[in-house]
Design a protein around this motif. Sequence first.
Motif, mmCIF file in Angstrom:
data_model
loop_
_atom_site.group_PDB
_atom_site.id
_atom_site.type_symbol
_atom_site.label_atom_id
_atom_site.label_comp_id
_atom_site.label_asym_id
_atom_site.label_seq_id
_atom_site.Cartn_x
_atom_site.Cartn_y
_atom_site.Cartn_z
ATOM 1 N N PRO A 175 0.809 -1.232 0.000
ATOM 2 C CA PRO A 175 0.000 0.000 0.000
ATOM 3 C C PRO A 175 0.837 1.275 0.000
ATOM 4 N N PHE A 176 1.962 1.261 0.696
ATOM 5 C CA PHE A 176 2.803 2.448 0.735
ATOM 6 C C PHE A 176 3.294 2.830 -0.655
ATOM 7 N N GLY A 177 3.576 1.834 -1.490
ATOM 8 C CA GLY A 177 4.047 2.119 -2.843
ATOM 9 C C GLY A 177 2.995 2.854 -3.658
ATOM 10 N N ILE A 178 1.751 2.401 -3.558
ATOM 11 C CA ILE A 178 0.670 3.068 -4.282
ATOM 12 C C ILE A 178 0.474 4.485 -3.756
ATOM 13 N N PHE A 179 0.513 4.647 -2.431
ATOM 14 C CA PHE A 179 0.354 5.961 -1.825
ATOM 15 C C PHE A 179 1.469 6.910 -2.270
ATOM 16 N N LEU A 180 2.702 6.410 -2.296
ATOM 17 C CA LEU A 180 3.844 7.246 -2.673
ATOM 18 C C LEU A 180 3.719 7.728 -4.114
ATOM 19 N N ILE A 181 3.417 6.808 -5.031
ATOM 20 C CA ILE A 181 3.321 7.182 -6.442
ATOM 21 C C ILE A 181 2.131 8.100 -6.677
ATOM 22 N N LYS A 182 1.046 7.898 -5.934
ATOM 23 C CA LYS A 182 -0.113 8.785 -6.089
ATOM 24 C C LYS A 182 0.258 10.221 -5.755
ATOM 25 N N GLN A 183 1.052 10.417 -4.723
ATOM 26 C CA GLN A 183 1.448 11.763 -4.344
ATOM 27 C C GLN A 183 2.286 12.425 -5.438
ATOM 28 N N PHE A 184 3.119 11.649 -6.106
ATOM 29 C CA PHE A 184 3.891 12.183 -7.224
ATOM 30 C C PHE A 184 2.989 12.477 -8.422
ATOM 31 N N ALA A 185 2.046 11.555 -8.682
ATOM 32 C CA ALA A 185 1.179 11.717 -9.850
ATOM 33 C C ALA A 185 0.238 12.905 -9.710
ATOM 34 N N GLU A 186 -0.031 13.342 -8.488
ATOM 35 C CA GLU A 186 -0.887 14.506 -8.290
ATOM 36 C C GLU A 186 -0.293 15.748 -8.943
ATOM 37 N N GLY A 187 1.024 15.772 -9.093
ATOM 38 C CA GLY A 187 1.677 16.943 -9.666
ATOM 39 C C GLY A 187 1.730 16.949 -11.178
ATOM 40 N N ILE A 188 1.191 15.925 -11.833
ATOM 41 C CA ILE A 188 1.181 15.892 -13.300
ATOM 42 C C ILE A 188 0.148 16.888 -13.821
ATOM 43 N N PRO A 189 0.541 17.868 -14.635
ATOM 44 C CA PRO A 189 -0.433 18.833 -15.164
ATOM 45 C C PRO A 189 -1.479 18.145 -16.038
ATOM 46 N N THR A 190 -2.733 18.415 -15.764
ATOM 47 C CA THR A 190 -3.819 17.836 -16.550
ATOM 48 C C THR A 190 -3.750 18.292 -17.995
ATOM 49 N N GLU A 191 -3.250 19.509 -18.225
ATOM 50 C CA GLU A 191 -3.167 20.048 -19.582
ATOM 51 C C GLU A 191 -2.253 19.200 -20.463
ATOM 52 N N MET A 192 -1.159 18.675 -19.874
ATOM 53 C CA MET A 192 -0.241 17.851 -20.646
ATOM 54 C C MET A 192 -0.899 16.545 -21.068
ATOM 55 N N MET A 193 -1.713 15.964 -20.197
ATOM 56 C CA MET A 193 -2.420 14.732 -20.532
ATOM 57 C C MET A 193 -3.465 14.987 -21.611
ATOM 58 N N GLU A 194 -4.165 16.087 -21.499
ATOM 59 C CA GLU A 194 -5.165 16.417 -22.503
ATOM 60 C C GLU A 194 -4.519 16.690 -23.856
ATOM 61 N N ALA A 195 -3.346 17.341 -23.826
ATOM 62 C CA ALA A 195 -2.637 17.596 -25.074
ATOM 63 C C ALA A 195 -2.195 16.291 -25.736
ATOM 64 N N ALA A 196 -1.767 15.330 -24.920
ATOM 65 C CA ALA A 196 -1.359 14.041 -25.471
ATOM 66 C C ALA A 196 -2.539 13.322 -26.110
ATOM 67 N N LYS A 197 -3.704 13.397 -25.493
ATOM 68 C CA LYS A 197 -4.896 12.768 -26.064
ATOM 69 C C LYS A 197 -5.300 13.434 -27.375
ATOM 70 N N ILE A 198 -5.175 14.771 -27.426
ATOM 71 C CA ILE A 198 -5.492 15.492 -28.658
ATOM 72 C C ILE A 198 -4.563 15.059 -29.792
ATOM 73 N N ASP A 199 -3.314 14.752 -29.433
ATOM 74 C CA ASP A 199 -2.351 14.293 -30.435
ATOM 75 C C ASP A 199 -2.563 12.845 -30.836
ATOM 76 N N GLY A 200 -3.564 12.198 -30.239
ATOM 77 C CA GLY A 200 -3.906 10.829 -30.624
ATOM 78 C C GLY A 200 -3.304 9.745 -29.756
ATOM 79 N N ALA A 201 -2.700 10.112 -28.632
ATOM 80 C CA ALA A 201 -2.103 9.110 -27.748
ATOM 81 C C ALA A 201 -3.186 8.386 -26.962
ATOM 82 N N ASN A 202 -3.063 7.060 -26.880
ATOM 83 C CA ASN A 202 -4.002 6.286 -26.068
ATOM 84 C C ASN A 202 -3.580 6.333 -24.604
ATOM 85 N N GLU A 203 -4.304 5.601 -23.743
ATOM 86 C CA GLU A 203 -4.016 5.649 -22.306
ATOM 87 C C GLU A 203 -2.597 5.174 -21.996
#
Length: 301
Positions: A175-203
């Motif tokens: 569980p600690f591993g999932i918690f640790l990575i979640k805290q890092f992933a919170e800092g990923i800008p949503t705009e970058m993910m949306e831009a990747a999807k617009i460029d045709g990138a899958n999940e």
Amino acid sequence: MKSKTMGAKTYRIFSLIVITIIAIGFAFPLYWIITGSFKTSMAINAPSPQWWPQEWVSTNYEKLFSRQTAPLWELAIPFTKKVFAGPVVPAAVRWLINTVFMAVVSMFLTCFTAAMAGYALAKKRFIGRSVVFTLIVCAMALPKQVILIPLLREMSALKLYNTIWAVIFPIVGWPFGIFLIKQFAEGIPTEMMEAAKIDGANEWKTFVSVAYPMIKPGVGALAIFTFINSWNEYVWPVLILKTKENYTLSLALQMYISSEGGTEFTIAMAVSVMTMLIPLLLYIVFQRYIINTFAMSGIKG
């Protein structure tokens, strides 16, 4: 100005003396174990300690590598009773291979699953997301001893009892591993993910190209934590591993400490040297990366 310079110099000298004393204190057990593995039983059990071996012997390692034998590897197919055995080698070699295999596989599987789970909990919206995260946090507070019996019954039901896989799989769901990575992933800008999807990138492409590079420091820290915890794991292996061929180094060390024929400290020290050798070498080789990982993750060791 001169007094300030003298004061700074005095402070540096004092700091160096303190750090040297602390370093000697931490290094002394390492020195004692290494030199003790080359001492005779009489020297180890002498009333007054020998700070430096009067007689250097290699018999402790010779006994360690000659007393017992085991197959070099036994490939147990998960959920079945099929086992493919390799050539016979000293049991100490098999214990080392078991420990390395268990620690490395646990590290990779834990980092892989935790990276995806932490990313999903941080950036995806789905029904029950808060409940799942709450359960993970509660699992972090749950003492490991509470789940040992249910986990033992589960591994037995899956026909994994007395296999190295029974040690690996419970570590993967840390569980600690999932918690640790979640805290890092919170800092990923949503705009970058949306831009990747617009460029045709899958999940998967979005995760690999956008998310993973940003959570890489957290994955590195998790890899170090997982490897160390897996390498030093004792309580769970002692319950699930019964045959000496499947022992890890920590179980082998305990076997020589609590031997039926009496405690064999010299051989136990030889096993201790084997136990700490690989982590020590890994730290020396990857020292800069480890320090940078902790610095970037904000975790102080």
